[in-house]
Design an enzyme around this catalytic site. Structure first.
Site, PDB file in Angstrom:
ATOM      1  N   LYS A  33       4.449  -1.830 -12.252  1.00  0.00           N
ATOM      2  CA  LYS A  33       4.622  -1.132 -10.969  1.00  0.00           C
ATOM      3  C   LYS A  33       5.789  -1.755 -10.195  1.00  0.00           C
ATOM      4  O   LYS A  33       6.264  -2.851 -10.545  1.00  0.00           O
ATOM      5  CB  LYS A  33       3.331  -1.215 -10.149  1.00  0.00           C
ATOM      6  N   TYR A 253      25.475 -18.453  10.855  1.00  0.00           N
ATOM      7  CA  TYR A 253      24.785 -17.895  12.028  1.00  0.00           C
ATOM      8  C   TYR A 253      23.868 -18.916  12.673  1.00  0.00           C
ATOM      9  O   TYR A 253      23.138 -19.645  11.991  1.00  0.00           O
ATOM     10  CB  TYR A 253      23.935 -16.699  11.618  1.00  0.00           C
TER      11      TYR A 253
HETATM   12  C1  PLP Z   1      -0.889  -5.178  -9.226  1.00  0.00           C
HETATM   13  C2  PLP Z   1      -2.220  -5.188  -9.879  1.00  0.00           C
HETATM   14  C3  PLP Z   1      -2.471  -6.028 -10.967  1.00  0.00           C
HETATM   15  C4  PLP Z   1      -1.477  -7.084 -11.439  1.00  0.00           C
HETATM   16  O1  PLP Z   1      -1.609  -8.199 -10.590  1.00  0.00           O
HETATM   17  P1  PLP Z   1      -0.797  -9.556 -10.862  1.00  0.00           P
HETATM   18  O2  PLP Z   1      -1.385 -10.528  -9.904  1.00  0.00           O
HETATM   19  O3  PLP Z   1       0.631  -9.250 -10.582  1.00  0.00           O
HETATM   20  O4  PLP Z   1      -1.021  -9.913 -12.268  1.00  0.00           O
HETATM   21  C5  PLP Z   1      -3.682  -5.923 -11.611  1.00  0.00           C
HETATM   22  N1  PLP Z   1      -4.636  -5.037 -11.177  1.00  0.00           N
HETATM   23  C6  PLP Z   1      -4.441  -4.239 -10.115  1.00  0.00           C
HETATM   24  C7  PLP Z   1      -5.526  -3.322  -9.687  1.00  0.00           C
HETATM   25  C8  PLP Z   1      -3.236  -4.292  -9.426  1.00  0.00           C
HETATM   26  O5  PLP Z   1      -3.060  -3.512  -8.350  1.00  0.00           O
END
Ligand code: PLP
Length: 356
Positions: A33, A253
């Site tokens: 994702k 800055y």
């Molecule tokens: C994003 C997500 C994961 C992966 O989590 P990580 O901590 O990046 O391994 C797993 N399960 C769900 C439901 C998620 O939303």
């Protein structure tokens, strides 16, 4: 051309996926994702496709982009669908969907679908974000089981505090999951990255590793289990200007850094608009031509400044690694009030280059 890019090591990605699956002891969905946490979802999924059991994304838009790029393995929508109009597409493209609320079951029940879909029925075991309430879960499972629109059901839940070693809340969530799903047949899925690395008792049929695939630590504190991960992204740029300053001169800055003695300042072509943390403090580690160095002064949108005083050989054109093979992302995180998740997801504007 601006000498700034993120190098993505696909061999390291595959190594980390294999490690995740080994730790999980079953099958594993590679979570890609948010554009694979900033690493480019299409290229990362393509690199893993031959060996991955499947992929997981947040929403159908992300899944369809992978399908259009030719990714054929199963893809799970971690938040399921948001409206009924997505269901025919889910069936058509062979996507798997999380079911986290009763209204989704009702929509599924009313949908006319060409093929039944694989569902992952999510239990709220204590995180209290999304998921079916514990006392309604068995009923939801049984209702789903009777629907002709449903091919199969994976029982799943998600941990709120798996990144805290020894946290009793994770054990409570595990216990709740075991109690509520007892007697309901079929596979289960619990582990995200910190659970895979830190909670072997949470192993189940399916794991859902995200951050660890990219070789970054999901733990806010140092943790021995991350030693076997290989960093996937190296963010690098070059020195584009050098300033020789006497003592007492401000840099950048807000004059956040003032020279204490004669100082050589290197200006590097990367800034917070590229995803480098804006609030990284003076002393945040970098590597300059392969040697340890430090950030000084406030990070600008397109540039930042490093101390070259102890790097007499360095000058315009010197390579600067912001994080990656030499500078662990965790060290940058520790100096900039962020998390490894946000650090990597924030990377933008810089071209991604792939190797491995
Ligand atoms: C994003 C997500 C994961 C992966 O989590 P990580 O901590 O990046 O391994 C797993 N399960 C769900 C439901 C998620 O939303």
């Amino acid at each position: 051309m601006r000498p700034t890019h993120a190098l993505i090591d696909l061999d390291a990605l595959r190594h980390n996926y294999r490690l995740a699956r080994e730790l999980g002891g079953g099958r594993a969905l590679a979570v890609v994702k948010a554009d694979a946490y900033g690493h480019g979802a299409v290229r990362c999924a393509a690199a893993l496709e031959a060996e991955a059991d499947g992929f997981a994304v947040a929403c159908i838009e992300e899944a369809l982009a992978l399908r259009e790029a030719g990714i054929g393995k199963p893809i799970l929508l971690l938040e399921g669908f948001f409206e009924a109009g997505e269901l025919p597409l889910i069936a058509e493209h062979g996507l798997w969907t999380v079911i986290h609320a009763p209204w989704q079951i009702e929509m599924l029940e009313r949908a006319a679908l060409a093929h039944p879909v694989e569902t992952w029925l999510k239990l709220d075991s204590g995180m209290h974000r999304v998921g079916i309430d514990a006392d309604a879960y068995a009923g939801a499972w049984k209702r789903l089981r009777t629907l002709p629109q449903v091919a199969g059901i994976v029982k799943m839940s998600h941990f709120a505090r798996a990144d805290e070693p020894g946290c009793p809340r994770t054990l409570e969530q595990l216990e709740t999951f075991a109690r509520i799903t007892a007697g309901l047949p079929g596979p289960s899925s619990l582990c995200n990255s910190p659970a895979l690395l830190g909670w072997p008792q949470a192993k189940a049929d399916w794991a859902r590793p995200g951050l660890m695939l990219y070789g970054a630590s999901p733990f806010p504190q140092p943790h021995e289990a991350v030693a076997r991960l290989r960093p996937v992204m190296t963010l690098e740029s070059r020195v584009i200007a050098v300033r020789e300053l006497p003592a007492g001169e401000p840099v950048g800055y807000g004059a956040r850094f003032v020279t204490e003695g004669p100082t050589r300042v290197g200006v590097v072509a990367v800034g917070y608009a590229d995803g480098y943390p804006q609030f990284a403090v003076n002393g945040t580690p970098v590597a300059i031509d392969g040697r340890p160095g430090r950030l000084i002064g406030r990070v600008s949108m397109d540039m930042l400044t490093v101390d070259l005083t102890d790097h007499p050989q360095a000058g315009v054109g010197s390579r600067v690694e912001l994080w990656g093979a030499q500078v662990p992302a965790a060290q940058v995180v520790a100096h900039s009030q962020t998390s490894a998740y946000r650090l990597l997801c924030a990377v933008k504007r810089v071209p991604l280059r792939y190797c491995g």
